[in-house]
Write a protein that holds these residues in place. Structure first.
Motif, PDB file in Angstrom:
ATOM      1  N   VAL A  69     -48.172 124.840-116.811  1.00 21.74           N
ATOM      2  CA  VAL A  69     -48.943 122.680-116.027  1.00 21.74           C
ATOM      3  C   VAL A  69     -48.183 121.982-117.612  1.00 21.74           C
ATOM      4  CG1 VAL A  69     -50.805 121.878-116.379  1.00 21.74           C
ATOM      5  CG2 VAL A  69     -50.486 124.344-114.818  1.00 21.74           C
ATOM      6  N   LEU A  79     -48.064 113.522-113.055  1.00 17.46           N
ATOM      7  CA  LEU A  79     -48.535 114.638-111.767  1.00 17.46           C
ATOM      8  C   LEU A  79     -49.607 114.971-112.096  1.00 17.46           C
ATOM      9  CD1 LEU A  79     -46.899 117.664-110.814  1.00 17.46           C
ATOM     10  CD2 LEU A  79     -48.121 118.403-112.914  1.00 17.46           C
ATOM     11  N   VAL A  81     -52.623 117.256-111.338  1.00 16.60           N
ATOM     12  CA  VAL A  81     -52.706 118.813-111.467  1.00 16.60           C
ATOM     13  C   VAL A  81     -53.814 119.008-110.270  1.00 16.60           C
ATOM     14  CG1 VAL A  81     -53.503 120.351-113.137  1.00 16.60           C
ATOM     15  CG2 VAL A  81     -52.136 118.624-114.230  1.00 16.60           C
ATOM     16  N   LYS A  83     -54.096 118.236-107.530  1.00 10.36           N
ATOM     17  CA  LYS A  83     -53.143 118.279-106.340  1.00 10.36           C
ATOM     18  C   LYS A  83     -52.307 119.764-106.206  1.00 10.36           C
ATOM     19  CE  LYS A  83     -52.786 113.280-104.545  1.00 10.36           C
ATOM     20  NZ  LYS A  83     -51.636 112.058-104.424  1.00 10.36           N
ATOM     21  N   LEU A  84     -51.462 120.541-107.586  1.00  5.76           N
ATOM     22  CA  LEU A  84     -50.946 121.109-107.985  1.00  5.76           C
ATOM     23  C   LEU A  84     -50.866 122.260-108.090  1.00  5.76           C
ATOM     24  CD1 LEU A  84     -47.889 121.807-108.871  1.00  5.76           C
ATOM     25  CD2 LEU A  84     -48.743 121.961-111.712  1.00  5.76           C
ATOM     26  N   HIS A  87     -51.144 124.281-104.771  1.00  9.90           N
ATOM     27  CA  HIS A  87     -50.045 124.540-103.628  1.00  9.90           C
ATOM     28  C   HIS A  87     -49.739 125.997-103.900  1.00  9.90           C
ATOM     29  CE1 HIS A  87     -48.098 121.075-101.966  1.00  9.90           C
ATOM     30  NE2 HIS A  87     -49.056 120.506-102.843  1.00  9.90           N
ATOM     31  N   VAL A 559     -42.176 126.062-110.283  1.00 15.34           N
ATOM     32  CA  VAL A 559     -42.294 125.349-109.705  1.00 15.34           C
ATOM     33  C   VAL A 559     -41.351 124.752-108.674  1.00 15.34           C
ATOM     34  CG1 VAL A 559     -44.199 123.014-108.932  1.00 15.34           C
ATOM     35  CG2 VAL A 559     -44.619 124.955-111.113  1.00 15.34           C
ATOM     36  N   ILE A 563     -43.048 120.093-104.368  1.00 20.37           N
ATOM     37  CA  ILE A 563     -43.821 120.485-104.750  1.00 20.37           C
ATOM     38  C   ILE A 563     -44.518 119.350-105.798  1.00 20.37           C
ATOM     39  CG2 ILE A 563     -45.975 121.662-105.822  1.00 20.37           C
ATOM     40  CD1 ILE A 563     -44.924 124.201-105.071  1.00 20.37           C
ATOM     41  N   ILE A 564     -43.428 118.849-106.502  1.00 17.86           N
ATOM     42  CA  ILE A 564     -43.301 118.303-108.153  1.00 17.86           C
ATOM     43  C   ILE A 564     -44.003 117.012-107.252  1.00 17.86           C
ATOM     44  CG2 ILE A 564     -42.489 116.607-110.358  1.00 17.86           C
ATOM     45  CD1 ILE A 564     -43.931 119.599-110.699  1.00 17.86           C
ATOM     46  N   CYS A 567     -46.731 115.534-105.300  1.00 18.46           N
ATOM     47  CA  CYS A 567     -48.141 115.182-106.835  1.00 18.46           C
ATOM     48  C   CYS A 567     -47.649 114.430-107.376  1.00 18.46           C
ATOM     49  CB  CYS A 567     -48.101 117.133-107.140  1.00 18.46           C
ATOM     50  SG  CYS A 567     -48.431 118.777-106.230  1.00 18.46           S
ATOM     51  N   SER A 568     -46.816 114.004-107.881  1.00 18.38           N
ATOM     52  CA  SER A 568     -46.627 112.935-108.959  1.00 18.38           C
ATOM     53  C   SER A 568     -46.372 110.861-107.867  1.00 18.38           C
ATOM     54  CB  SER A 568     -45.276 112.853-109.216  1.00 18.38           C
ATOM     55  OG  SER A 568     -45.435 114.746-110.120  1.00 18.38           O
TER      56      SER A 568
END
Ligand code: SF4
Length: 574
Positions: A69, A79, A81, A83-84, A87, A559, A563-564, A567-568
């Protein structure tokens, strides 16, 4: 639909401070131990143990993923976190708290994980986790801690049991955990003779590199513990005997076969590999030679560094060159001070400066590529004057060895003296005053607006107020000597001087603001914010080179990009 990262265990590496982005209430540069004022390594590098865990549990049929992270937050500043974490899908998460400066970030990140995954088990490991295992049970977001210098078997047991649906009364050695609010301590009985009996698989760890700036570094840990008892070290013999439930034997080696296996997994990359050999001072000469030969035979490594406690015998250096003729060999020595009495009190002092200089001349003749010398501020009997005398000594040394093969570095032992070390535990007897003792106080201290409040110690010879000025003065003076003797480029020394001057200014402005109005004015906050952004934009290690914030081995490649993106903020806006 966005993908999910699913595993039996997900290991999460938190930044030292969460959330460090957009903070304008404390100065990140204070936490640098390098003249570059760079801090990103303390944020993004996770312990090697993560990689051992991944390989070991894979041999037990358990799937482990690593989510770095800290590194992701640096690479993707927007980002989210939380939300990450939505996933991620695992019945158990593992977080490292190995080094105390990570205590704020790791505990906060555990809180975010628990919020998103209330039914998953959140467990910790590492030296500092071992020391504070019971105290960590006070945090609702932490379910368990596995103590010890090697947690592979207990962690495999825990993951296996959690995977089978067990949620309490765990049959796992070294585990302290909560079961329906009750703290259960399974003791500390797992103390294996052989360390981490597995080979890390490096083959998939590296991205393709295209620039020398991205030259990958990897590390090899052949052992843990130590035969020495440096008073400031929580990995010392003294500390292990009190923390790790061990007695006479305080060094635990990995099997040579595992080291050899590990080396065969080093990948061929576009840029040559560089290998840092940790704790090499606890290795016998035959083991070092076997190891070097294996690295040489791998054919993919350009340079190898070793840490040495004593001056390695020239006959051994010659053999090292013989078995590894194609490798650049670097040796790291840590005398801590030019003053042999201070050096001896720090646990070193096994050679005089004259002996070291004569040894370095021999080492250069034999073909050792370079020697790095490490000096530390915070030792017994060390005053401001003594620190600056060390700097003067290194200038004379660089003059005496005019090529750039001898490189000194000085740094402050800030902000913490490690819990578990002798000087922390017996502070009065050794001339130390310890201000923070428990974990919670350290956690809060890390985000103190005034740096002196973050420090957990001072000595009879240097008060808290003297540490930062001494560190700045020493690092800056040494950096300028390095520039004079060609170790630092004119461009780099300009940046170093600007940064250290600016840090001095910010420190005094923060102190002045608190002394006069009791808080930080908006204009100063904006200035601190800009400073922090600048510090975080450098991914240099010791050398001040602006590297891209990506593409290094400790970046995480598990990752997926979707996904990135999900979440960004910048991707969502695009
Ligand atoms: S600092 Fe001293 S005690 Fe600690 S690991 Fe190094 S040599 Fe051993």
């Amino acid at each position: 639909m966005t993908s999910t990262i699913k595993a039996d265990l997900i290991l999460v590496h938190a930044p030292a401070i969460y959330d460090f982005r957009n903070r304008d209430d404390f100065v990140l540069g204070w936490y640098s131990s390098q003249e570059s004022s760079n801090v990103t390594p303390i944020f993004e590098m996770h312990p090697l143990g993560f990689l051992s865990i991944k390989s070991f549990l894979a041999e037990r049929g358990l799937d482990v993923k690593i989510v770095n992270v800290a590194s992701l937050m640096l690479k993707h500043p927007t980002l989210d976190v939380e939300k990450l974490f939505a996933h991620l899908d695992a019945p158990i998460f593992g977080i490292d708290l190995h080094w105390l400066p990570h205590c704020q970030g790791s505990i906060e990140v555990a809180g975010v994980l628990k919020k998103v995954h209330p039914d998953s088990f959140v467990t910790f490991g590492g030296i500092i986790s071992t020391y504070y295992a019971r105290e960590m049970m006070q945090y609702p977001q932490i379910d368990g801690v596995i103590r010890g210098y090697d947690t592979l078997e207990p962690l495999a047991d825990l993951v296996g049991q959690v995977k089978r649906g067990v949620r309490g009364r765990f049959n796992v050695e070294n585990l302290v955990y909560k079961d329906k609010g009750e703290v259960i301590d399974n003791g500390h009985s797992y103390t294996p003779e052989v360390l981490n009996d597995v080979a890390i698989d490096w083959s998939k760890m590296f991205p393709k590199t295209s620039s020398l700036l991205n030259m990958p570094n990897l590390m090899v840990l052949p052992n843990t513990g130590c035969q020495q008892s440096c008073g400031w070290c929580s990995g010392s013999r003294w500390a292990y005997q009190r923390m790790m439930n061990v007695d006479k034997k305080t060094v635990f080696h990995r099997r040579s076969e595992q080291l050899a296996r590990e080396i065969t997994t080093f990948p061929k990359t576009e840029s040559p590999l560089s290998v840092y050999t940790l704790q090499a001072y606890s290795e016998s000469a035959p083991r070092i030679l076997d190891y070097l030969k294996a690295v040489q035979d791998s054919g993919v490594v350009k340079s190898v560094s070793f840490e040495q406690f004593r001056l390695t015998k020239p006959s051994v250096l010659e053999k090292m060159r013989e078995v590894a003729p194609d490798l650049d060999i670097f040796i790291n020595l840590s005398p801590q001070s030019h003053d042999v009495e201070i050096s001896r009190l720090s646990g070193r002092g096994t050679y005089t400066n004259e002996e070291m200089e004569s040894w370095m001349a021999d080492a250069m003749d034999i073909g050792i590529k370079g020697v790095y010398l490490w000096y530390t501020i915070g030792m017994q009997k060390q005053t401001y004057k003594s620190v600056m005398d060390t700097v003067d000594y290194t200038a004379r040394l660089m003059e005496k060895f005019p090529d750039d093969k001898i490189v000194p570095t000085i740094f402050g032992m800030v902000p913490f003296l490690d819990p578990g070390c002798q000087w922390f535990e017996e502070s009065d007897q050794h001339g130390y005053t310890v201000f923070h003792r428990d974990l919670e106080t350290h956690r809060k201290a890390l985000t103190s607006p005034r740096w002196r409040d973050a420090m957990n110690y001072e000595t009879n010879w240097m008060k808290r107020d003297e540490f930062l000025p001494a560190t700045y003065d020493a690092m800056q003076a040494m950096a300028n000597h390095k520039a004079d003797f060609g170790r630092i480029t004119p461009r780099s020394i300009k940046i170093v001087n600007q940064r250290i001057d600016h840090l001095r200014y910010l420190t005094s402005e923060v102190d002045r603001a608190y002394d006069t109005i009791g808080h930080l004015p908006d204009s100063l906050r904006r200035e601190i914010g800009r400073h922090n952004d600048e510090i975080l934009s450098y991914a240099a290690d010791v050398a001040l080179v602006k590297k891209p914030l990506s593409g290094r081995w400790y970046d995480d490649h598990t990752v997926p990009a979707d996904i990135i993106a999900a979440c960004s903020r910048e991707s969502q806006a695009a």
